[in-house]
Design an enzyme around this catalytic site. Structure first.
Site, PDB file in Angstrom:
ATOM      1  N   GLU A 184       1.139  -1.395   0.025  1.00  0.00           N
ATOM      2  CA  GLU A 184      -0.177   0.004   0.066  1.00  0.00           C
ATOM      3  C   GLU A 184       0.731   1.075  -0.106  1.00  0.00           C
ATOM      4  O   GLU A 184       0.573   2.398  -0.730  1.00  0.00           O
ATOM      5  CB  GLU A 184      -0.918  -0.135   1.107  1.00  0.00           C
ATOM      6  CG  GLU A 184      -2.001  -1.015   1.045  1.00  0.00           C
ATOM      7  CD  GLU A 184      -2.919  -1.363   2.095  1.00  0.00           C
ATOM      8  OE1 GLU A 184      -2.326  -1.600   3.496  1.00  0.00           O
ATOM      9  OE2 GLU A 184      -3.892  -0.905   2.123  1.00  0.00           O
ATOM     10  N   GLU A 242      -3.911  -9.514   3.666  1.00  0.00           N
ATOM     11  CA  GLU A 242      -4.695  -9.242   4.653  1.00  0.00           C
ATOM     12  C   GLU A 242      -5.653 -10.318   5.139  1.00  0.00           C
ATOM     13  O   GLU A 242      -6.015 -10.274   6.264  1.00  0.00           O
ATOM     14  CB  GLU A 242      -5.207  -7.864   4.762  1.00  0.00           C
ATOM     15  CG  GLU A 242      -4.025  -6.843   4.957  1.00  0.00           C
ATOM     16  CD  GLU A 242      -3.476  -6.129   3.668  1.00  0.00           C
ATOM     17  OE1 GLU A 242      -3.278  -6.974   2.738  1.00  0.00           O
ATOM     18  OE2 GLU A 242      -2.827  -5.253   3.693  1.00  0.00           O
TER      19      GLU A 242
HETATM   20  C1  3H9 Z   1      -1.602  -5.153   7.193  1.00  0.00           C
HETATM   21  O1  3H9 Z   1      -0.549  -4.719   6.657  1.00  0.00           O
HETATM   22  C2  3H9 Z   1      -2.786  -4.285   7.407  1.00  0.00           C
HETATM   23  C3  3H9 Z   1      -2.692  -2.970   6.457  1.00  0.00           C
HETATM   24  O2  3H9 Z   1      -3.533  -3.385   5.169  1.00  0.00           O
HETATM   25  C4  3H9 Z   1      -3.552  -2.011   6.966  1.00  0.00           C
HETATM   26  C5  3H9 Z   1      -3.000  -1.268   8.237  1.00  0.00           C
HETATM   27  C6  3H9 Z   1      -3.677   0.000   8.773  1.00  0.00           C
HETATM   28  N1  3H9 Z   1       4.246  -7.765  11.668  1.00  0.00           N
HETATM   29  O3  3H9 Z   1       7.598 -15.437   8.817  1.00  0.00           O
HETATM   30  P1  3H9 Z   1       8.865 -15.273   9.157  1.00  0.00           P
HETATM   31  C7  3H9 Z   1       7.861 -11.502  12.171  1.00  0.00           C
HETATM   32  S1  3H9 Z   1      -1.756  -6.541   7.826  1.00  0.00           S
HETATM   33  C8  3H9 Z   1       5.025  -8.218  12.583  1.00  0.00           C
HETATM   34  O4  3H9 Z   1       9.157 -16.451  10.076  1.00  0.00           O
HETATM   35  P2  3H9 Z   1       9.815 -15.686   6.568  1.00  0.00           P
HETATM   36  C9  3H9 Z   1       7.444 -12.973  12.353  1.00  0.00           C
HETATM   37  O5  3H9 Z   1       6.408 -13.233  13.501  1.00  0.00           O
HETATM   38  C10 3H9 Z   1      -0.184  -7.301   7.495  1.00  0.00           C
HETATM   39  N2  3H9 Z   1       5.946  -9.158  12.902  1.00  0.00           N
HETATM   40  O6  3H9 Z   1       9.761 -15.254   8.012  1.00  0.00           O
HETATM   41  C11 3H9 Z   1       8.691 -13.392  12.754  1.00  0.00           C
HETATM   42  O7  3H9 Z   1       8.932 -13.295  13.934  1.00  0.00           O
HETATM   43  P3  3H9 Z   1      10.028 -14.042  15.061  1.00  0.00           P
HETATM   44  C12 3H9 Z   1      -0.038  -7.990   6.034  1.00  0.00           C
HETATM   45  C13 3H9 Z   1       5.961  -9.921  11.644  1.00  0.00           C
HETATM   46  O8  3H9 Z   1      11.081 -15.112   5.868  1.00  0.00           O
HETATM   47  C14 3H9 Z   1       9.815 -12.726  11.874  1.00  0.00           C
HETATM   48  O9  3H9 Z   1       8.854 -11.450  11.412  1.00  0.00           O
HETATM   49  N3  3H9 Z   1       1.036  -8.548   5.832  1.00  0.00           N
HETATM   50  C15 3H9 Z   1       5.267  -9.526  10.545  1.00  0.00           C
HETATM   51  O10 3H9 Z   1       9.410 -17.054   6.674  1.00  0.00           O
HETATM   52  C16 3H9 Z   1      10.212 -13.455  10.482  1.00  0.00           C
HETATM   53  O11 3H9 Z   1       8.885 -13.899   9.863  1.00  0.00           O
HETATM   54  C17 3H9 Z   1       1.336 -10.079   5.924  1.00  0.00           C
HETATM   55  O12 3H9 Z   1       0.193 -10.552   6.272  1.00  0.00           O
HETATM   56  C18 3H9 Z   1       4.557  -8.501  10.468  1.00  0.00           C
HETATM   57  N4  3H9 Z   1       3.706  -7.891   9.520  1.00  0.00           N
HETATM   58  O13 3H9 Z   1       8.731 -14.918   5.915  1.00  0.00           O
HETATM   59  C19 3H9 Z   1       2.775 -10.446   5.884  1.00  0.00           C
HETATM   60  N5  3H9 Z   1       5.678 -10.315   9.434  1.00  0.00           N
HETATM   61  O14 3H9 Z   1      11.127 -14.165  14.074  1.00  0.00           O
HETATM   62  C20 3H9 Z   1       3.123 -11.474   7.063  1.00  0.00           C
HETATM   63  C21 3H9 Z   1       6.409 -10.992   9.653  1.00  0.00           C
HETATM   64  O15 3H9 Z   1      10.032 -13.539  16.286  1.00  0.00           O
HETATM   65  N6  3H9 Z   1       4.179 -12.030   7.118  1.00  0.00           N
HETATM   66  N7  3H9 Z   1       6.804 -11.008  11.436  1.00  0.00           N
HETATM   67  O16 3H9 Z   1       8.954 -15.362  15.067  1.00  0.00           O
HETATM   68  C22 3H9 Z   1       4.596 -12.975   6.235  1.00  0.00           C
HETATM   69  O17 3H9 Z   1       4.112 -13.495   5.240  1.00  0.00           O
HETATM   70  C23 3H9 Z   1       6.104 -13.391   6.500  1.00  0.00           C
HETATM   71  O18 3H9 Z   1       6.831 -13.125   7.643  1.00  0.00           O
HETATM   72  C24 3H9 Z   1       7.117 -13.009   5.375  1.00  0.00           C
HETATM   73  C25 3H9 Z   1       8.396 -13.469   5.981  1.00  0.00           C
HETATM   74  C26 3H9 Z   1       6.751 -13.518   3.838  1.00  0.00           C
HETATM   75  C27 3H9 Z   1       7.075 -11.433   5.223  1.00  0.00           C
END
Ligand code: 3H9
Length: 705
Positions: free
Chosen positions: A110, A130
């Site tokens: 975004e 999301e």
């Molecule tokens: C959003 O954006 C809402 C908006 O539209 C509106 C807002 C107003 N936040 O998965 P991994 C942490 S909703 C906080 O193991 P990978 C995760 O917990 C969001 N923490 O690595 C982990 O922590 P720990 C939309 C986050 O390389 C560490 O990072 N976005 C977030 O296998 C490593 O993660 C998503 O839904 C976060 N957003 O995969 C994306 N993301 O090491 C969600 C990750 O302490 N994330 N962490 O256990 C993912 O899909 C995967 O984490 C990603 C990396 C592909 C990025």
């Protein structure tokens, strides 16, 4: 470049006329409050400095920005909001370029869509996931993506939560330019300077008109009907469609206001809490003491003993992860069958056009069939998947002990046998571990890693590493009959049987369970798995069953007729001509009636709510016992087991999260009420009682661990 401002999650530096704004918030540059403040300040600084001609947005480390900070959801909102930050980027009178590498997801995309130009590196992953968290893109994603990509494609992207690679994103209209190389700053600066040289104007996504609004609205109506059917009970998907309708029908600012209102509704929904819990729980499960204490052993080759359904599924899973696999069977006919079972999976993929013949041949080149254990002398990791019988398995492990090199990891894929006893059959119990795969093993995500008493920590760490390589969700379990999942399943299945004998039909029970969000009810599952399997187990356990415990015989009566479910075209349901969806069977209802009479039960009615109260109370109570006894490390391990392996509705976060949502005092009160009828079955778990006394919930144990 000029000096960066240190110690900040957003740094700015000058490269000629370009202000490079770097988000540096490891591990994934999530848009927490400090990042939002930093971005807003950087945009203000860019406007204030007359010598800045353009802005470049870039992420430090492995990602651009993976989205909003998920940990902030449910906490008080802190300004500036992300939509405000996005607006300040889009408003900028100086061109803003975003350079995308790694994850550009959710709020990250975004931000990028609010910039005026986008360039992506080859490994960029773009998406609006999301929906997987019970949300909708809440910073203009629902308004800007349709303007950039078209209404249908944007809506489908948001509904699926899928990631697009750089090339696909460019084709979809999300990025303007693909760059080579691995240095985002260099690629971004090259593009920004090129734009400056061309005097390229600011180009605001919000100003793009949506083409053919009438056709777009018609597409949305179709998507709405499909989505209502497909997403059974989910809240946010239909809200996404409403937002896009607003994008088509309303001026941009009004569309943004609509998006905000619906985003807040999603944010406040229990589904969001359940899905976010599931997201973090799936990451926490890998954090076990042994994996923290020891490094995994290296492994480059895998062997599987047994070529039946499980052995073949495990082999496919290991082949898919790129390993060479040696499969051992007892004779030539069995190994031929084992190989055929493996090949069948790839032949199916080729037939569906999801794999080429060459790719299939390349995978199968890593497969070796053998009838001799001696071929395992150099292998690093062995997974035994033979017939579920303790003596047979012990014999296999004695052979493995004889032939395998020192340090090889020896794993058993048992679903309930005593792994300590299997380990004791070898001279090296420190190398023996349980790996409980679920069928079909190449598809199902769950892998219970069962930790016997004498196994060494590095073998446990190796099992977790293997799970990662095989893309499984690992859950650490202690040794007991059924480990985490099957042990709890046995108890709530029993609750379902009692409900059936007390007056609910199997069809009413299945319907209530589906209504709760499971893909299938327990009697449908029995029919799918084959009623004969449970029957054999019940017969084996008959001798040791507590004679005082209530035992419902309906399933036995059904099996005695040779009705084993789908494979025999009837079980609890009828499957005429091999139908996949069963029909209720009046003869089964007659059997249930007869059994009620035999047992002296006067049937009474149960509502769907009555059914679920008992079903869930049984599940949660045994879940608490499993945590209390240390079989599961934390309640979240039970949650992940059920979401990944038992079809539990993810949006409820797992059974223990569900219990926290309804309140543990209520669950305990239900159990105490049911205990008035059957105190032997409904024994409140000591852990549940203790938590209620202390006014705590299951999640307090997750956080303490
Ligand atoms: C959003 O954006 C809402 C908006 O539209 C509106 C807002 C107003 N936040 O998965 P991994 C942490 S909703 C906080 O193991 P990978 C995760 O917990 C969001 N923490 O690595 C982990 O922590 P720990 C939309 C986050 O390389 C560490 O990072 N976005 C977030 O296998 C490593 O993660 C998503 O839904 C976060 N957003 O995969 C994306 N993301 O090491 C969600 C990750 O302490 N994330 N962490 O256990 C993912 O899909 C995967 O984490 C990603 C990396 C592909 C990025």
């Amino acid at each position: 470049m000029g000096a960066a401002i240190p110690d900040s999650v957003v740094t700015t530096a000058r490269a000629g006329a370009v202000l490079v704004v770097t988000v540096d918030n490891p591990p994934v540059n999530a848009l927490g409050v400090a990042v939002r403040q930093g971005l807003a300040a950087a945009m203000a600084a860019a406007q204030a400095d007359a010598s800045v001609a353009a802005v470049l947005l870039v992420g430090a480390g492995k990602a651009f920005i993976a989205g909003a900070d998920i940990r902030e959801f449910g906490k008080p909102a802190m300004p500036p909001s992300l939509p405000e930050v996005c607006r300040s980027i889009e408003d900028s009178p100086k061109p803003v370029v975003a350079v995308l590498h790694g994850a550009a997801l959710g709020g990250g995309l975004e931000v990028a869509m609010s910039a005026h130009y986008r360039v992506a590196l080859p490994a960029a992953k773009l998406g609006l996931p999301e929906v997987t968290l019970g949300l909708l893109p809440g910073s203009g994603g629902t308004q800007r993506a349709p303007r950039l990509m078209g209404v249908k494609a944007a809506t489908e992207l948001m509904l699926s939560g899928k990631h697009l690679g750089a090339k696909a994103a460019q084709q979809a209209g999300l990025v303007d330019r693909l760059a080579e190389g691995a240095d985002p700053v260099a690629a971004g600066l090259a593009y920004a300077n090129e734009l400056l040289a061309q005097n390229a104007p600011v180009r605001r996504t919000r100003d793009i008109a949506i083409a053919d609004p009438a056709a777009a609205l018609a597409d949305l109506e179709l998507l709405k009907a499909e989505t209502a059917k497909k997403t059974r009970g989910l809240f946010s998907p239909l809200k996404i469609i409403e937002c896009v309708q607003a994008a088509v029908q309303l001026p941009f600012d009004e569309g943004m206001a609509r998006e905000r209102a619906l985003f807040v509704e999603c944010l406040d929904s229990p589904q969001r809490a359940g899905l976010v819990h599931a997201f973090f729980a799936e990451r926490e499960v890998a954090k076990v003491p042994e994996a923290k204490a020891a490094a995994p052993r290296a492994f480059a080759s895998i062997a599987v003993i047994g070529g039946g359904t499980m052995g073949a599924g495990i082999t496919v899973s290991a082949l898919d992860a790129g390993y060479p696999v040696t499969m051992v069977e007892r004779d030539a006919a069995s190994i031929a069958r084992g190989r055929a079972n493996v090949e069948k999976v790839y032949t199916g993929l080729v037939a569906k056009g999801r794999m080429t013949e060459e790719a299939k041949a390349a995978v199968l080149a890593r497969y070796t069939g053998s009838t001799s254990y001696d071929d395992l002398k150099d292998v690093d990791l062995v997974i035994e998947a033979v017939f579920e019988d303790l003596e047979v398995k012990k014999a296999v492990f004695q052979e493995l002990d004889r032939v395998c090199k020192p340090g090889a990891v020896l794993a058993t894929n048992t679903s309930y046998l005593d792994i300590d006893a299997i380990a004791a059959a070898t001279s090296r119990p420190q190398d023996v571990i349980g790996l409980h795969f679920f069928s079909p093993a190449n598809i199902m995500k769950l892998l219970e890693i069962v930790v016997p008493a004498k196994v060494s920590a590095d073998v446990v760490a190796t099992a977790f590493e293997l799970a990662k390589k095989l893309k499984k969700v690992p859950v650490r379990a202690g040794v007991c009959d059924g480990f985490i999942g099957n042990r709890i399943l046995a108890v709530y299945k029993q609750a379902a049987d009692y409900l059936m004998e007390d007056g609910a039909s199997p069809y009413e029970i299945d319907e209530a369970v589906r209504g709760f969000g499971f893909a299938m009810g327990p009697f449908q599952v029995t029919d799918l798995a084959g009623g004969d399997i449970g029957w054999a187990t019940r017969k084996r356990r008959a001798a040791t069953r507590d004679p005082k415990a209530r035992y419902v015989q309906v399933a036995d009566r059904i099996c005695e007729r040779g009705w084993f479910g789908q494979k025999t075209q009837r079980g609890f349901y009828l499957y005429p001509q091999g139908a996949r969806v069963g029909q209720p069977d009046p003869e089964v209802l007659a059997i249930v009636d007869a059994e009620r009479q035999r047992a002296g039960v006067v049937p009474r009615p149960f509502t769907a709510d009555d059914i679920m109260r008992r079903y869930m109370a049984a599940m949660v109570n045994e879940g608490a016992n499993v945590v209390h006894e240390g079989i599961a490390l934390r309640p979240l391990d039970v949650d992940v087991t059920f979401i990944s392996g038992y079809g539990f509705p993810r949006f409820r976060g797992g059974p223990m999260k569900w219990a926290d949502t309804v309140g543990l005092p209520k669950v305990l009160a239900d159990i105490e009420e049911f205990a008035k009828e059957d105190a032997l079955f409904w024994k409140p778990s000591p852990l549940l009682v203790k938590l209620v006394q202390e006014g705590r919930n299951f999640d307090s144990l997750n956080r303490a661990a």
